[in-house]
Design a protein around this motif. Structure first.
Motif, PDB file in Angstrom:
ATOM      1  N   GLU A   1     -75.011  25.679   5.629  1.00  0.00           N
ATOM      2  CA  GLU A   1     -76.258  26.450   5.524  1.00  0.00           C
ATOM      3  C   GLU A   1     -76.362  27.128   4.159  1.00  0.00           C
ATOM      4  O   GLU A   1     -77.438  27.171   3.551  1.00  0.00           O
TER       5      GLU A   1
ATOM      6  N   CYS B   1     -77.288  24.486   1.541  1.00  0.00           N
ATOM      7  CA  CYS B   1     -78.689  24.052   1.704  1.00  0.00           C
ATOM      8  C   CYS B   1     -79.661  25.135   1.253  1.00  0.00           C
ATOM      9  O   CYS B   1     -80.645  24.852   0.560  1.00  0.00           O
TER      10      CYS B   1
ATOM     11  N   ARG C   1     -82.262  24.779  -1.795  1.00  0.00           N
ATOM     12  CA  ARG C   1     -83.696  24.876  -1.524  1.00  0.00           C
ATOM     13  C   ARG C   1     -84.350  25.965  -2.377  1.00  0.00           C
ATOM     14  O   ARG C   1     -85.416  25.762  -2.951  1.00  0.00           O
TER      15      ARG C   1
ATOM     16  N   ILE D   1     -83.821  16.104  -2.713  1.00  0.00           N
ATOM     17  CA  ILE D   1     -83.148  15.602  -1.516  1.00  0.00           C
ATOM     18  C   ILE D   1     -81.765  16.230  -1.416  1.00  0.00           C
ATOM     19  O   ILE D   1     -81.058  16.350  -2.413  1.00  0.00           O
TER      20      ILE D   1
ATOM     21  N   ALA E   1     -78.206  15.802   0.757  1.00  0.00           N
ATOM     22  CA  ALA E   1     -77.433  14.980   1.684  1.00  0.00           C
ATOM     23  C   ALA E   1     -76.078  15.630   1.878  1.00  0.00           C
ATOM     24  O   ALA E   1     -75.304  15.768   0.934  1.00  0.00           O
TER      25      ALA E   1
ATOM     26  N   GLU F   1     -74.672  16.755   7.945  1.00  0.00           N
ATOM     27  CA  GLU F   1     -76.007  16.430   8.452  1.00  0.00           C
ATOM     28  C   GLU F   1     -76.077  14.970   8.854  1.00  0.00           C
ATOM     29  O   GLU F   1     -75.424  14.110   8.244  1.00  0.00           O
TER      30      GLU F   1
ATOM     31  N   PRO G   1     -80.071  12.466   5.238  1.00  0.00           N
ATOM     32  CA  PRO G   1     -80.489  13.287   4.091  1.00  0.00           C
ATOM     33  C   PRO G   1     -81.778  14.029   4.406  1.00  0.00           C
ATOM     34  O   PRO G   1     -82.624  13.554   5.163  1.00  0.00           O
ATOM     35  N   VAL G   2     -81.914  15.194   3.820  1.00  0.00           N
ATOM     36  CA  VAL G   2     -83.065  16.048   4.076  1.00  0.00           C
ATOM     37  C   VAL G   2     -83.914  16.148   2.814  1.00  0.00           C
ATOM     38  O   VAL G   2     -83.411  16.514   1.749  1.00  0.00           O
TER      39      VAL G   2
ATOM     40  N   VAL H   1     -86.458  18.078   0.637  1.00  0.00           N
ATOM     41  CA  VAL H   1     -86.741  19.510   0.530  1.00  0.00           C
ATOM     42  C   VAL H   1     -88.236  19.711   0.375  1.00  0.00           C
ATOM     43  O   VAL H   1     -88.804  19.446  -0.677  1.00  0.00           O
ATOM     44  N   GLU H   2     -88.867  20.181   1.447  1.00  0.00           N
ATOM     45  CA  GLU H   2     -90.323  20.328   1.417  1.00  0.00           C
ATOM     46  C   GLU H   2     -90.772  21.603   0.724  1.00  0.00           C
ATOM     47  O   GLU H   2     -91.938  21.749   0.389  1.00  0.00           O
TER      48      GLU H   2
ATOM     49  N   ARG I   1     -88.807   8.897   4.994  1.00  0.00           N
ATOM     50  CA  ARG I   1     -87.431   9.304   5.241  1.00  0.00           C
ATOM     51  C   ARG I   1     -86.482   8.135   5.007  1.00  0.00           C
ATOM     52  O   ARG I   1     -85.382   8.298   4.476  1.00  0.00           O
TER      53      ARG I   1
ATOM     54  N   CYS J   1     -85.860   7.841   1.435  1.00  0.00           N
ATOM     55  CA  CYS J   1     -84.916   8.862   0.976  1.00  0.00           C
ATOM     56  C   CYS J   1     -83.481   8.414   1.214  1.00  0.00           C
ATOM     57  O   CYS J   1     -82.616   8.568   0.352  1.00  0.00           O
TER      58      CYS J   1
END
Length: 410
Positions: free
Chosen positions: A143, A146, A150, A157, A159, A163, A166-167, A169-170, A223, A226
């Motif tokens: 956390e 991340c 962020r 992105i 990763a 997780e 991969p996420v 980042v919005e 996704r 990504c």
């Protein structure tokens, strides 16, 4: 009279006999001099005081002046990154991303030091995507990483080993850097206060991974893009590094132009440059293998280990050292030389370590320091991942030692 011969930092005062006085000093010269008195300067002149500038020749200089480094002339990670930016080695966005990673490492280091006090030891009661029991600090460190990435506003992105996928980042659309990381390497060592670390790698931006959150129909497709873009070979890495949490907290990094290590000074809360342009020794007398798996290895590898156990020309065998933390093994190897191996075995056909989060970044660092990293057959950095959490065997270390291993495996 006052006569100035030349400008200098030295002034000699000469006393002479005043006119009409039989004493070497005028009575006025015994009085305190008041610079604000209208007659102050007159008294000084009438007393026969002469200010004579003495010219002192400067010592001859040859070549470039040497800048002496004092104990206070410290270079921290921030100033070093700014210098790299000015030199054109990284851009401003990547500087911000690396600063956010260093902040996450400082926070993790603080939690590790107090883990027993604030009840952060033990398991979380959850299992990650690799089927491994997660420690409390596995979850918290993930956390932290991340959130720092962020909030940097320059990451596209993320990763993580912890997780599933991969996420994207919005929260930001200004940066597209792809950051892969293992937030806590060697988390089994946490409860016994042994060495742990964090590993990270950064790939270049990719425009294909921007996601339109308002268009739900394209979300799964984006996704997938990504995931594909994260699966890059290690040779595409722009930056790789790790942070060692042990008796010292050491942040080691390579921008593709050598390896540099910064040690956290708790007095200032800053990472200070302590190891500049690290070069791994050509050979070493330390090997790091989990020999508990010896009977599960193939015969060629067993023969190599048997060779290391035999006394050499100096009458001594290699020393076996195994910490159970990849960061600790690599850090020692960079400074002392040797070889590290996590081979495949009968129970783990593809080895135990993740290619993206562990093997590729560490291989990048080893090669930048002059070492070699292979999977037993090919260069680690040439492997193109087919899956985000793909595993691979790995052998890396001093060039002479890895080349010796290759002869046994061929």
């Amino acid at each position: 009279m006052v006569q100035a011969i030349s400008t200098s930092s030295c002034c000699s005062i000469l006393f002479s006999k005043s006119h009409g006085s039989t004493s070497p000093l005028s009575p006025h010269s015994l009085l305190p001099f008041n610079p604000y008195s209208p007659q102050g300067f007159t008294h000084r002149v009438s007393s026969g005081v002469q200010c004579k500038a003495v010219e002192i020749p400067l010592p001859a200089t040859t070549g470039t002046p040497v800048q002496r480094r004092t104990q206070f002339a410290l270079e921290n990670l921030t100033s070093w990154l700014l210098k790299q930016e000015l030199a054109g080695n990284i851009d401003a966005e990547l500087t911000i991303v690396l600063s956010s990673i260093s902040l996450a490492c400082k926070q993790i280091a603080s939690l590790l030091q107090r883990s027993s006090i604030i009840n952060l030891t033990g398991g979380q009661g959850t299992i990650n995507v690799q089927g491994e029991d997660q420690k409390k600090l596995d979850v918290i460190s993930n956390e932290l990483f991340c959130n720092c990435l962020r909030s940097s506003g320059r990451t596209g992105i993320i990763a993580s080993e912890e997780e599933d996928v991969p996420v994207a980042v919005e929260e930001t659309y200004s940066g597209n850097y792809i950051v892969v990381f293992d937030p806590i390497d060697g988390s089994a060592n946490i409860d016994t206060a042994l060495t742990t670390g964090s590993i990270f790698g950064i790939y270049g931006p990719d425009q294909q991974c921007l996601i339109d959150l308002d268009d739900i129909s394209t979300l799964d497709q984006a996704r997938e893009k990504c995931i594909i873009n994260v699966c890059q070979p290690g040779k595409n890495l722009l930056v790789a590094g790790y942070c060692l949490y042990s008796s010292s907290v050491v942040f080691t990094i390579s921008l593709g132009k050598g390896v540099f290590a910064f040690t956290l000074d708790p007095t200032y809360g800053e990472f200070v440059l302590t190891h500049e342009n690290i070069k791994i020794p050509e050979a070493g007398k330390i090997y790091s293998f989990n020999e508990g798996n010896y009977d599960l290895w193939d015969e060629k590898l067993k023969s190599y280990l048997d060779h290391l156990r035999q006394p050499g020309s100096n009458g001594k065998p290699y020393s076996g050292r195994y910490i159970g933390c990849l960061v600790g093994e690599i850090h020692r190897m960079l400074l002392r030389g040797g070889i590290y191996g996590n081979p495949k075995n009968k129970n783990s056909k593809n080895g135990n370590l993740r290619l993206l989060y562990e093997c590729a970044p560490m291989s990048f660092l080893i090669e930048q320091a002059g070492g070699i990293a292979i999977d037993g057959e090919q260069r680690i950095l040439d492997i193109i991942p087919e899956q985000v959490h793909q595993r691979t065997p790995i052998f890396l270390g001093s060039p002479d030692e890895v080349q010796k291993l290759q002869k046994y495996l061929s």
